[in-house]
Design a protein around this motif. Structure first.
Motif, PDB file in Angstrom:
ATOM      1  N   LEU A  60      22.118   3.153   2.840  1.00  0.00           N
ATOM      2  CA  LEU A  60      20.779   3.169   2.252  1.00  0.00           C
ATOM      3  C   LEU A  60      20.268   1.742   2.027  1.00  0.00           C
ATOM      4  N   LEU A  61      21.119   0.867   1.521  1.00  0.00           N
ATOM      5  CA  LEU A  61      20.718  -0.524   1.291  1.00  0.00           C
ATOM      6  C   LEU A  61      20.369  -1.224   2.605  1.00  0.00           C
ATOM      7  N   ARG A  62      21.186  -1.023   3.622  1.00  0.00           N
ATOM      8  CA  ARG A  62      20.902  -1.642   4.926  1.00  0.00           C
ATOM      9  C   ARG A  62      19.621  -1.079   5.537  1.00  0.00           C
ATOM     10  N   LEU A  63      19.411   0.229   5.382  1.00  0.00           N
ATOM     11  CA  LEU A  63      18.179   0.846   5.878  1.00  0.00           C
ATOM     12  C   LEU A  63      16.960   0.245   5.185  1.00  0.00           C
ATOM     13  N   LEU A  64      17.007   0.146   3.863  1.00  0.00           N
ATOM     14  CA  LEU A  64      15.887  -0.439   3.125  1.00  0.00           C
ATOM     15  C   LEU A  64      15.654  -1.889   3.525  1.00  0.00           C
ATOM     16  N   ARG A  65      16.726  -2.661   3.652  1.00  0.00           N
ATOM     17  CA  ARG A  65      16.599  -4.057   4.090  1.00  0.00           C
ATOM     18  C   ARG A  65      15.870  -4.141   5.422  1.00  0.00           C
TER      19      ARG A  65
ATOM     20  N   GLY B  51       0.803  -1.219   0.000  1.00  0.00           N
ATOM     21  CA  GLY B  51       0.000   0.000   0.000  1.00  0.00           C
ATOM     22  C   GLY B  51       0.834   1.267   0.000  1.00  0.00           C
ATOM     23  N   ALA B  52       0.216   2.328  -0.470  1.00  0.00           N
ATOM     24  CA  ALA B  52       0.895   3.616  -0.595  1.00  0.00           C
ATOM     25  C   ALA B  52       1.465   4.135   0.730  1.00  0.00           C
ATOM     26  N   PRO B  53       0.760   3.980   1.868  1.00  0.00           N
ATOM     27  CA  PRO B  53       1.349   4.487   3.120  1.00  0.00           C
ATOM     28  C   PRO B  53       2.668   3.802   3.486  1.00  0.00           C
ATOM     29  N   VAL B  54       2.772   2.502   3.241  1.00  0.00           N
ATOM     30  CA  VAL B  54       4.016   1.787   3.541  1.00  0.00           C
ATOM     31  C   VAL B  54       5.117   2.234   2.588  1.00  0.00           C
ATOM     32  N   LEU B  55       4.790   2.386   1.316  1.00  0.00           N
ATOM     33  CA  LEU B  55       5.786   2.840   0.347  1.00  0.00           C
ATOM     34  C   LEU B  55       6.236   4.265   0.678  1.00  0.00           C
ATOM     35  N   ALA B  56       5.316   5.096   1.130  1.00  0.00           N
ATOM     36  CA  ALA B  56       5.671   6.464   1.542  1.00  0.00           C
ATOM     37  C   ALA B  56       6.577   6.440   2.767  1.00  0.00           C
ATOM     38  N   GLN B  57       6.351   5.496   3.665  1.00  0.00           N
ATOM     39  CA  GLN B  57       7.205   5.371   4.846  1.00  0.00           C
ATOM     40  C   GLN B  57       8.631   4.989   4.437  1.00  0.00           C
TER      41      GLN B  57
ATOM     42  N   SER C  25      12.076  -5.562   5.977  1.00  0.00           N
ATOM     43  CA  SER C  25      11.922  -6.711   6.858  1.00  0.00           C
ATOM     44  C   SER C  25      10.871  -6.445   7.933  1.00  0.00           C
ATOM     45  N   ALA C  26      10.966  -5.283   8.560  1.00  0.00           N
ATOM     46  CA  ALA C  26      10.021  -4.935   9.632  1.00  0.00           C
ATOM     47  C   ALA C  26       8.614  -4.670   9.102  1.00  0.00           C
ATOM     48  N   LEU C  27       8.510  -3.888   8.041  1.00  0.00           N
ATOM     49  CA  LEU C  27       7.193  -3.507   7.524  1.00  0.00           C
ATOM     50  C   LEU C  27       6.442  -4.665   6.872  1.00  0.00           C
ATOM     51  N   LEU C  28       7.197  -5.577   6.235  1.00  0.00           N
ATOM     52  CA  LEU C  28       6.561  -6.669   5.503  1.00  0.00           C
ATOM     53  C   LEU C  28       6.585  -7.985   6.271  1.00  0.00           C
ATOM     54  N   ASN C  29       7.255  -7.994   7.417  1.00  0.00           N
ATOM     55  CA  ASN C  29       7.389  -9.205   8.225  1.00  0.00           C
ATOM     56  C   ASN C  29       8.046 -10.329   7.431  1.00  0.00           C
ATOM     57  N   VAL C  30       9.186 -10.000   6.816  1.00  0.00           N
ATOM     58  CA  VAL C  30       9.948 -10.973   6.030  1.00  0.00           C
ATOM     59  C   VAL C  30      11.376 -11.035   6.583  1.00  0.00           C
ATOM     60  N   PRO C  31      12.072 -12.155   6.361  1.00  0.00           N
ATOM     61  CA  PRO C  31      13.455 -12.239   6.836  1.00  0.00           C
ATOM     62  C   PRO C  31      14.355 -11.225   6.123  1.00  0.00           C
ATOM     63  N   ALA C  32      15.126 -10.493   6.899  1.00  0.00           N
ATOM     64  CA  ALA C  32      16.031  -9.492   6.325  1.00  0.00           C
ATOM     65  C   ALA C  32      17.013 -10.136   5.350  1.00  0.00           C
TER      66      ALA C  32
ATOM     67  N   ARG D 299       9.059 -20.052  -3.709  1.00  0.00           N
ATOM     68  CA  ARG D 299       8.417 -21.346  -3.982  1.00  0.00           C
ATOM     69  C   ARG D 299       7.756 -21.927  -2.733  1.00  0.00           C
ATOM     70  N   ARG D 300       7.938 -21.275  -1.584  1.00  0.00           N
ATOM     71  CA  ARG D 300       7.250 -21.741  -0.378  1.00  0.00           C
ATOM     72  C   ARG D 300       5.748 -21.672  -0.613  1.00  0.00           C
ATOM     73  N   PRO D 301       4.984 -22.521   0.076  1.00  0.00           N
ATOM     74  CA  PRO D 301       3.533 -22.549  -0.165  1.00  0.00           C
ATOM     75  C   PRO D 301       2.800 -21.242   0.146  1.00  0.00           C
ATOM     76  N   SER D 302       3.341 -20.450   1.067  1.00  0.00           N
ATOM     77  CA  SER D 302       2.661 -19.186   1.374  1.00  0.00           C
ATOM     78  C   SER D 302       3.675 -18.138   1.809  1.00  0.00           C
ATOM     79  N   GLY D 303       3.270 -16.871   1.665  1.00  0.00           N
ATOM     80  CA  GLY D 303       4.130 -15.750   2.009  1.00  0.00           C
ATOM     81  C   GLY D 303       3.965 -15.371   3.455  1.00  0.00           C
ATOM     82  N   PRO D 304       4.418 -14.211   3.819  1.00  0.00           N
ATOM     83  CA  PRO D 304       4.881 -13.162   2.921  1.00  0.00           C
ATOM     84  C   PRO D 304       6.256 -13.484   2.330  1.00  0.00           C
ATOM     85  N   TYR D 305       6.482 -12.931   1.149  1.00  0.00           N
ATOM     86  CA  TYR D 305       7.717 -13.155   0.422  1.00  0.00           C
ATOM     87  C   TYR D 305       8.540 -11.865   0.395  1.00  0.00           C
ATOM     88  N   ALA D 306       9.816 -11.994   0.710  1.00  0.00           N
ATOM     89  CA  ALA D 306      10.709 -10.830   0.668  1.00  0.00           C
ATOM     90  C   ALA D 306      10.864 -10.361  -0.774  1.00  0.00           C
ATOM     91  N   PRO D 307      10.828  -9.057  -0.986  1.00  0.00           N
ATOM     92  CA  PRO D 307      10.962  -8.546  -2.361  1.00  0.00           C
ATOM     93  C   PRO D 307      12.406  -8.551  -2.847  1.00  0.00           C
TER      94      PRO D 307
END
Length: 121
Positions: free
Chosen positions: A80-85, A14-20, A89-96, A54-62
């Motif tokens: 910047l790369l570490r910040l985005l990672r 969603g747009a709010p997460v992308l804006a964050q 990870s936190a916003l999408l609940n995916v492994p860093a 290929r896991r049966p369900s997400g969330p999937y890290a981008p």
């Protein structure tokens, strides 16, 4: 002027997460918030190969690409790369460790910014 393109089989957060994400990036770089763009592309899982997807369900890290001016120092880009990672990870609940990002450098004379070709800083 980073342009961040993220791709995943998951729907956009969603747009709010992308804006964050943009706010975190511009805060690190010390630039105006409107000078960072973040896009999300949802991929058909059958149109991509990534073992983690290929896991049966997400969330999937981008996976993603960060386009930024060549004038940013390597240390800043690494931060910047570490910040985005960490943010993804936190916003999408995916492994860093599963977030994959690559940098594309925009060089002077090959970038259109606010209506003019960027000549360098």
């Amino acid at each position: 002027m980073p342009v961040i393109t993220l791709m995943s089989p998951d729907p956009s957060p969603g747009a709010p997460v992308l804006a964050q994400l943009a706010k975190a990036v511009t805060g690190l770089l010390g630039i105006q918030p409107e000078h960072c763009w973040v896009t999300w592309q949802r991929l058909d899982p059958d149109a991509a190969h990534r073992a983690e997807w290929r896991r049966p369900s997400g969330p999937y890290a981008p996976i993603g690409f960060v386009t930024c001016k060549e004038s940013y120092p390597r240390e800043t880009v690494g931060s910047l790369l570490r910040l985005l990672r960490d943010e993804l990870s936190a916003l999408l609940n995916v492994p860093a460790a599963e977030v994959y990002l690559a940098v594309r450098r925009a060089v002077a004379g090959e970038l259109l910014v606010r209506g003019d070709v960027w000549a360098g800083d």
